[in-house]
Enzyme design. Structure first.
Site, PDB file in Angstrom:
ATOM      1  N   SER A 178      90.363 114.671   1.032  1.00 40.26           N
ATOM      2  CA  SER A 178      91.227 115.050  -0.083  1.00 40.26           C
ATOM      3  C   SER A 178      91.199 116.534  -0.421  1.00 40.26           C
ATOM      4  O   SER A 178      92.187 117.052  -0.934  1.00 40.26           O
ATOM      5  CB  SER A 178      90.877 114.227  -1.320  1.00 40.26           C
ATOM      6  OG  SER A 178      89.504 114.327  -1.610  1.00 40.26           O
ATOM      7  N   HIS A 206      94.928 109.396   1.409  1.00 40.91           N
ATOM      8  CA  HIS A 206      95.864 110.518   1.605  1.00 40.91           C
ATOM      9  C   HIS A 206      96.633 110.423   2.915  1.00 40.91           C
ATOM     10  O   HIS A 206      97.587 111.164   3.122  1.00 40.91           O
ATOM     11  CB  HIS A 206      95.114 111.848   1.557  1.00 40.91           C
ATOM     12  CG  HIS A 206      94.657 112.223   0.189  1.00 40.91           C
ATOM     13  ND1 HIS A 206      95.503 112.709  -0.769  1.00 40.91           N
ATOM     14  CD2 HIS A 206      93.435 112.142  -0.397  1.00 40.91           C
ATOM     15  CE1 HIS A 206      94.829 112.944  -1.878  1.00 40.91           C
ATOM     16  NE2 HIS A 206      93.571 112.601  -1.683  1.00 40.91           N
ATOM     17  N   LYS A 238      99.325 107.267  -4.749  1.00 39.68           N
ATOM     18  CA  LYS A 238      99.745 108.513  -4.104  1.00 39.68           C
ATOM     19  C   LYS A 238     101.131 108.324  -3.466  1.00 39.68           C
ATOM     20  O   LYS A 238     102.118 108.287  -4.185  1.00 39.68           O
ATOM     21  CB  LYS A 238      98.650 108.957  -3.143  1.00 39.68           C
ATOM     22  CG  LYS A 238      97.449 109.409  -3.972  1.00 39.68           C
ATOM     23  CD  LYS A 238      96.199 109.774  -3.247  1.00 39.68           C
ATOM     24  CE  LYS A 238      95.166 110.223  -4.282  1.00 39.68           C
ATOM     25  NZ  LYS A 238      93.789 109.942  -3.916  1.00 39.68           N
TER      26      LYS A 238
HETATM   27  C1  LIG Z   1      92.745 109.503  -4.817  1.00 34.71           C
HETATM   28  C2  LIG Z   1      91.651 108.891  -4.030  1.00 34.71           C
HETATM   29  C3  LIG Z   1      90.990 107.757  -4.500  1.00 34.71           C
HETATM   30  C4  LIG Z   1      91.231 107.207  -5.870  1.00 34.71           C
HETATM   31  O1  LIG Z   1      92.350 106.421  -5.910  1.00 34.71           O
HETATM   32  P1  LIG Z   1      92.964 106.044  -7.346  1.00 34.71           P
HETATM   33  O2  LIG Z   1      93.878 104.927  -7.074  1.00 34.71           O
HETATM   34  O3  LIG Z   1      93.634 107.274  -7.833  1.00 34.71           O
HETATM   35  O4  LIG Z   1      91.804 105.654  -8.217  1.00 34.71           O
HETATM   36  C5  LIG Z   1      90.054 107.173  -3.694  1.00 34.71           C
HETATM   37  N1  LIG Z   1      89.761 107.686  -2.476  1.00 34.71           N
HETATM   38  C6  LIG Z   1      90.366 108.783  -2.000  1.00 34.71           C
HETATM   39  C7  LIG Z   1      89.996 109.307  -0.652  1.00 34.71           C
HETATM   40  C8  LIG Z   1      91.322 109.424  -2.769  1.00 34.71           C
HETATM   41  O5  LIG Z   1      91.891 110.532  -2.320  1.00 34.71           O
END
Ligand SMILES: *Cc1c(COP(=O)(O)O)cnc(C)c1O
Length: 379
Positions: A178, A206, A238
């Site tokens: 990320s 991602h 996302k």
């Molecule tokens: C954004 C993210 C999360 C968290 O996901 P949410 O649904 O926003 O809680 C978990 N793991 C990774 C690698 C992320 O980038």
């Protein structure tokens, strides 16, 4: 004297943010009254403001109401959850899927449910905070290997195999990372998992909706979907433009997790409207060229930004390395003054001396938006 008003003395006042997302332009944001091009959203495909996605959520609310009222194991379940679990599993190429409240809850609950005192976890040092906290809450012994250093990981696995009396082993990694935008090598990780008798858990939050022609992410790209040693985690927050998360694996594994994950059992089910929105988003990902639009924007940015000091990323996450905190903050301010919102990411989120601007691209950015950003980054 401490009370609730001075418990966190060093945290600065928060910014007032107001999103100006509209169906026509998803990538505008208003901060402290200033309208900015948003290069800081994980809404990679702009689906959070897509008319069909919004209407799916609205219809679900009209037909069913809003809150789910209870955990799925009590009375919060709904046929829509099961339908979407089947669709996601089929799309991703896994036998089964479990929907969870969020990615944070998914990883915390998953690592806890899979571990006991005889479990050893091998984790990439740059894993997302949710995997770090999942490791902490599990009873497992945790070994961290330097970012993407699979030779070191193999040494750690070797030692473990030699030392112990049959512990359960798990390798845990982000797919696309990320903060750096680089990716795990799923083929190497799978090979290590096979040779050292370990489970492989990959969180491709991602990579989903962004990587591969079909947007299925790094695991599908490596041709390893549905492997019996593999569990994939992802978020609906996302590229899906919604809220919630999922865990993919074998039918037996998902059946077990349904009964064991505390973050599923003891937490209210996701609103059905969020699932309805995500289902529509999945349909759009499968039937339109929105993933290709994102990838065209990434390619265009890479082409225009060769003169900048960028980290080696081919994904929609494009960090520009500044080094010191001050340099990163100054540049972020300059960008804001020029009409672009790009956050400065500083330690402890990233290692000391690697403060950076973290640019995220979306399918909804125009070439003009990207040209303007690159110009503002070029001093
Ligand atoms: C954004 C993210 C999360 C968290 O996901 P949410 O649904 O926003 O809680 C978990 N793991 C990774 C690698 C992320 O980038």
């Amino acid at each position: 004297m401490m009370d609730s008003r001075n418990w966190f003395p060093t945290i600065p006042p928060s910014r007032q943010r107001h999103f100006l997302a509209s169906q026509r332009h998803a990538m505008l944001i208003e901060i402290n009254g200033q309208k900015l091009h948003n290069f800081a959203s994980n809404d990679y495909l702009g689906l959070s403001v897509h008319g069909d996605v919004k209407n799916a959520a609205i219809d679900a609310i009209k037909n069913e109401g809003f809150g789910s009222g209870a955990s799925r194991l009590v009375s919060g379940d709904d046929p829509v959850f099961h339908a979407f679990e089947s669709e996601l599993a089929a799309w991703k190429g896994f036998e089964a899927c479990l929907l969870v409240g969020s990615g944070m809850l998914a990883n915390i609950g998953l690592l806890q449910a899979l571990s006991d005192r005889s479990t050893e976890i091998f984790a990439d040092k740059l894993n997302h905070a949710s995997l770090v906290d999942g490791c902490r809450l599990s009873e497992a012994k945790v070994k961290r290997y330097p970012h993407l250093d699979y030779a070191r990981l193999e040494k750690q696995l070797q030692q473990n195999v030699n030392d112990n009396t049959k512990p359960k082993r798990m390798i845990v990694s982000d797919g696309v990372f990320s903060m750096d935008g680089d990716g795990a090598d799923i083929t190497i990780l799978m090979d290590l998992a096979n040779r050292y008798d370990a489970l492989l858990i990959v969180d491709d939050a991602h990579g989903t909706g962004t990587v591969g022609q079909d947007g299925k992410g790094l695991i599908a790209q490596a041709g390893l979907s549905g492997h019996a040693r593999l569990i994939e985690v992802g978020t609906l927050g996302k590229a899906f433009g919604s809220y919630g998360a999922y865990v993919l694996g074998s039918a037996e594994m998902i059946h077990g997790l349904r009964q064991r994950m505390r973050t599923v059992i003891y937490s209210t089910a996701i609103p059905v409207s969020a699932i309805a929105a995500a289902r529509t988003a999945l349909d759009i990902i499968q039937t339109t060229d929105v993933v290709q639009q994102l990838q065209a924007n990434v390619a265009y940015f890479l082409e225009c930004s060769q003169h900048l000091q960028k980290m080696p990323s081919q994904t929609a996450i494009q960090p520009v390395l500044l080094g010191s905190d001050e340099a990163a903050l100054n540049r972020a301010k300059y960008l804001r003054d020029s009409g672009f919102f790009v956050p400065a990411i500083r330690p402890p989120t990233v290692p000391e001396g690697t403060a950076r601007l973290r640019i995220t691209l979306s399918a909804q950015h125009t070439k003009t938006d990207i040209d303007g950003l690159v110009q503002a980054l070029t001093l």
